[in-house]
Design an enzyme around this catalytic site. Structure first.
Site, PDB file in Angstrom:
ATOM      1  N   ASP A  94     -26.099 -22.485  15.846  1.00 36.19           N
ATOM      2  CA  ASP A  94     -26.669 -22.221  17.159  1.00 36.19           C
ATOM      3  C   ASP A  94     -27.563 -23.366  17.624  1.00 36.19           C
ATOM      4  OD1 ASP A  94     -27.332 -20.544  19.492  1.00 36.19           O
ATOM      5  OD2 ASP A  94     -29.306 -20.437  18.551  1.00 36.19           O
ATOM      6  N   HIS A 124     -28.548  -0.268   0.063  1.00 34.53           N
ATOM      7  CA  HIS A 124     -29.877   0.273  -0.203  1.00 34.53           C
ATOM      8  C   HIS A 124     -30.967  -0.660   0.321  1.00 34.53           C
ATOM      9  CE1 HIS A 124     -27.488   2.423  -3.249  1.00 34.53           C
ATOM     10  NE2 HIS A 124     -28.420   3.357  -3.169  1.00 34.53           N
ATOM     11  N   MET A 150     -26.221  -8.752  -1.757  1.00 33.11           N
ATOM     12  CA  MET A 150     -25.975  -8.685  -0.319  1.00 33.11           C
ATOM     13  C   MET A 150     -27.113  -9.331   0.461  1.00 33.11           C
ATOM     14  SD  MET A 150     -22.990  -7.630  -0.257  1.00 33.11           S
ATOM     15  CE  MET A 150     -22.909  -7.864   1.495  1.00 33.11           C
TER      16      MET A 150
END
Length: 158
Positions: free
Chosen positions: A129, A78, A114
């Site tokens: 990175d 959601h 999440m």
């Protein structure tokens, strides 16, 4: 019973949260990034400076951007009107690592786990990175939910 499978047609779908009450929900997730001795030696103050810029500050920005895009990245998640997103990056010298924590807060009908996990994960990937030119011996490990409050049940990792 799986919550993202519609029992009527056995197809995936978003969980119906329409009958749930709006409550304040908070979640904290963490990722550990093992950088190694060479990269940890570059730590000055509270950040590592590279040709690409300040590593931890950039990781926090990237993690925040990812938190806001969680529902675009995780199917059936959601979209949430986030009220807070806060990061901490703490050196763990004895492990030659850093611990990233991401805490998210929302007043809503579904949890924010999440979002916190996505934020910690993307911040860890950003550190990788930005530091890979110094060494590829970097390990992202132990991405996990640390705690959550609100909703049906609370949780705290052991």
């Amino acid at each position: 019973m799986l919550s993202h499978i519609d029992p009527e047609n056995n197809q995936p779908g978003m969980v119906d949260v329409s009958s749930k009450a709006i409550t304040q929900r908070e979640a904290t997730a963490e990722s550990i990034v093992i950088l190694g001795e060479e990269i940890m030696a570059e730590l000055v103050g509270d950040d590592i400076q590279t040709k690409k810029g300040p590593v931890f500050q950039t990781a926090i920005i990237a993690g925040t951007m990812a938190v806001k895009k969680t529902s675009d990245l995780i199917p059936l998640c959601h979209p949430l009107p986030l009220e807070k997103c806060k990061f901490s990056i703490m050196p763990l010298p004895e492990q030659q690592a850093v611990r990233i924590t991401c805490t998210c807060l929302v007043s809503g009908k579904t949890g924010v786990e999440m979002e916190a996990l996505t934020g910690a994960s993307v911040a860890a990937l950003t550190i990788y990175d930005m530091c890979k030119a110094m060494s590829h011996d970097i390990t992202i490990s132990q991405t996990r939910l640390v705690k959550k409050t609100g909703g049906k049940s609370d949780y705290a990792a052991q």
